[in-house]
Write an enzyme that holds these catalytic residues in place. Structure first.
Site, PDB file in Angstrom:
ATOM      1  N   ASN A   1       0.894  -1.211   0.031  1.00 51.21           N
ATOM      2  CA  ASN A   1      -0.229   0.044  -0.015  1.00 51.21           C
ATOM      3  C   ASN A   1       0.920   1.405  -0.075  1.00 51.21           C
ATOM      4  O   ASN A   1       0.538   1.910  -1.083  1.00 51.21           O
ATOM      5  CB  ASN A   1      -0.892   0.112   1.106  1.00 51.21           C
ATOM      6  CG  ASN A   1      -1.906  -0.848   1.167  1.00 51.21           C
ATOM      7  OD1 ASN A   1      -2.426  -1.457   2.497  1.00 51.21           O
ATOM      8  ND2 ASN A   1      -2.352  -1.377   0.013  1.00 51.21           N
TER       9      ASN A   1
ATOM     10  N   HIS B   1      -9.846  -7.722   2.049  1.00 50.61           N
ATOM     11  CA  HIS B   1      -9.225  -6.626   0.894  1.00 50.61           C
ATOM     12  C   HIS B   1     -10.248  -5.852   0.298  1.00 50.61           C
ATOM     13  O   HIS B   1     -11.451  -6.022   0.272  1.00 50.61           O
ATOM     14  CB  HIS B   1      -8.294  -7.617  -0.114  1.00 50.61           C
ATOM     15  CG  HIS B   1      -7.292  -8.599   0.667  1.00 50.61           C
ATOM     16  ND1 HIS B   1      -6.104  -8.315   0.832  1.00 50.61           N
ATOM     17  CD2 HIS B   1      -7.685  -9.840   0.817  1.00 50.61           C
ATOM     18  CE1 HIS B   1      -5.647  -9.571   1.488  1.00 50.61           C
ATOM     19  NE2 HIS B   1      -6.561 -10.333   1.519  1.00 50.61           N
TER      20      HIS B   1
END
Ligand SMILES: Nc1ncnc2c1ncn2[C@@H]1O[C@H](COP(=O)(O)OP(=O)(O)OP(=O)(O)O)[C@@H](O)[C@H]1O
Length: 455
Positions: free
Chosen positions: A238, A367
């Site tokens: 990320n 997710h």
């Protein structure tokens, strides 16, 4: 390219004809079936005869006498309402390519059911009767107070008066009600749910689509429960703006994992819950401090980005510009080369949804794309919107399913994280101010799902 589902490949059209006395959960079941099938891209729509009666036939705020079968004037109005609902339903099948319609009414006599059966047969539609039968008086009273005293039929009327009148309405129906009958109705396709799903009688289910509907309704329960959803904590990928992979959490992601037990405890209190994670490292690390039973599901793994796994959006735009654009144009259908689309994810999540319907309190750590799909099911979010929903990191979402919708609470952990949100038409990640609804402090936002749109 046309998108085929099991239903339209077989060219089957089904009319689910609800059967049952008032306050037996017929509308509840109807709306859930529509939501489930729509989520699976099967064209489904509910036709509620009560709404036709109120809106078009002139029976706005009737008292129990209106439902007396000897009341000829009122009977005409009710007959008119069902005729309008059925006519609209047929138009929907024929003009809009409808696949599964639900005729939501009491359909309490065999005469009425024979009439519908004949109409369906003449129009090449498979009729499937779905009866909810219930003699649990406490449950019926709870149903009345939960949904009936607040119905438009009783707007502005004292709840006690409304309850009494509704019980009288039920007794009017009871005087003519003929339940489905294993002997007399043995040639019909039907399901009888007895006291929710304590006992289920299934008769002459012939098509795959019908069997899917039966399997779904058999798994429904009405015990109060909550479902918590969280993305994994911020991961190394990320931070590096890369998609996919199987990286560890960042320092801030690990901080979220440490704080999560407290957030959950604050929201769930002492209820016992089970944690479901994907098989990827980052969800396991996020769940590591939670003092509950844990289960891993491969089906909860992130959308597979195929050849783009491990790349940033900027790199994808540079290396695969056509794919980048195709995905922005139709994010739900776009399938990464060698990977998956949102549609593929929904299909693999179906067993998860089925199990979620069966279970009570569950916390899912998964997710972004997977969470969007699960959230879309509960909140009835259309396919064009669901892949674009903002679901920030370090936020716990609580869903509380209710009779006709779902309450949502978002609890921010107050731990900063990058934004992984990508708007249409750019390869940059990050949310505009509009998308960021919460300020970063821990707080709850309570919103209720809107009524099911007519899709
Ligand atoms: N199988 C079931 N049996 C009994 N109650 C149920 C069942 N499924 C859901 N319920 C409950 O029924 C309530 C919703 O009632 P609903 O409005 O759907 O009844 P209805 O049968 O459609 O009534 P009406 O004929 O007046 O429209 C909810 O409180 C829900 O928890």
């Amino acid at each position: 390219m046309p998108v085929y589902t099991v239903s339209n490949v077989q060219n089957i059209r089904v009319c689910v004809v609800m059967v049952g006395l008032p306050a037996r959960g017929k509308s509840f079941i109807s709306q859930k079936i529509v939501r489930y099938l729509s989520w699976l891209s099967i064209q489904a729509k509910c036709f509620n005869v009560g709404n036709y009666r109120r809106q078009h036939a002139g029976g706005e705020q009737p008292n129990a006498d209106f439902f007396d079968f000897e009341n000829k004037e009122a009977y005409k109005i009710r007959q008119h309402a069902v005729t309008m609902a059925v006519a609209d339903m047929m138009r929907w099948f024929n003009d809009k390519g409808g696949v599964v319609a639900i005729l939501d009414a009491t359909n309490s006599t065999s005469e009425r059911r024979e009439w519908i059966l004949k109409l369906c047969r003449e129009n090449a539609i498979e009729p499937m009767f779905l009866e909810s039968w219930c003699d649990d008086q406490d449950l019926i009273l709870r149903n009345i107070s939960e949904v009936k005293t607040t119905s438009p039929d009783y707007q502005g009327i004292d709840p006690e008066v409304a309850t009494k009148d509704f019980l009288e309405r039920i007794s009017k129906y009871e005087s003519v009600y003929e339940p489905l009958n294993e002997e007399g109705d043995k040639d019909k396709t039907f399901v009888r749910l007895i006291n929710v799903a304590q006992q289920v009688v299934i008769n002459k289910i012939e098509t795959y689509l019908e069997s899917r509907i039966v399997f779904y309704v058999m798994n429904l329960h009405i015990r109060p429960r909550s479902i918590w959803l969280s993305r994994h904590g911020e991961s190394i990928y990320n931070v590096e703006k890369k998609i996919g992979g199987d990286s560890h959490l960042s320092v801030r992601g690990l901080e979220y994992a440490r704080k999560l037990p407290e957030l959950v405890k604050r929201s769930a209190g002492d209820v016992d819950l089970t944690v479901w994670t994907s098989t990827l490292v980052r969800t396991g690390e996020t769940a590591q401090h939670l003092p509950y039973k844990q289960l891993q599901w491969k089906a909860l793994d992130e959308l597979d980005a195929g050849v783009c796994d491990g790349m940033t959006y900027e790199e994808i735009e540079e290396v695969y510009p056509e794919d980048f654009k195709a995905r922005d144009d139709n994010k739900y259908e776009y399938r990464y080369r060698g990977g998956e689309s949102y549609r593929d994810v929904v299909i693999r999540l179906e067993p998860i949804i089925m199990e979620l319907e069966r279970q009570e309190n569950i916390l899912i750590i998964t997710h972004q794309a997977v969470l969007r799909c699960i959230y879309a099911y509960f909140m009835n979010v259309p396919q064009e919107e669901s892949p674009w929903m903002s679901i920030p990191l370090h936020t716990l979402i609580k869903l509380e399913p209710r009779a006709y919708g779902t309450n949502v609470t978002r609890i921010k952990a107050n731990i900063p994280a990058v934004s992984t949100y990508k708007e249409k038409g750019t390869s940059q990640v990050g949310e505009s101010d509009l998308k960021l609804t919460d300020s970063g402090n821990s707080r709850s936002v309570l919103t209720t799902a809107p009524e099911l749109p007519d899709r």
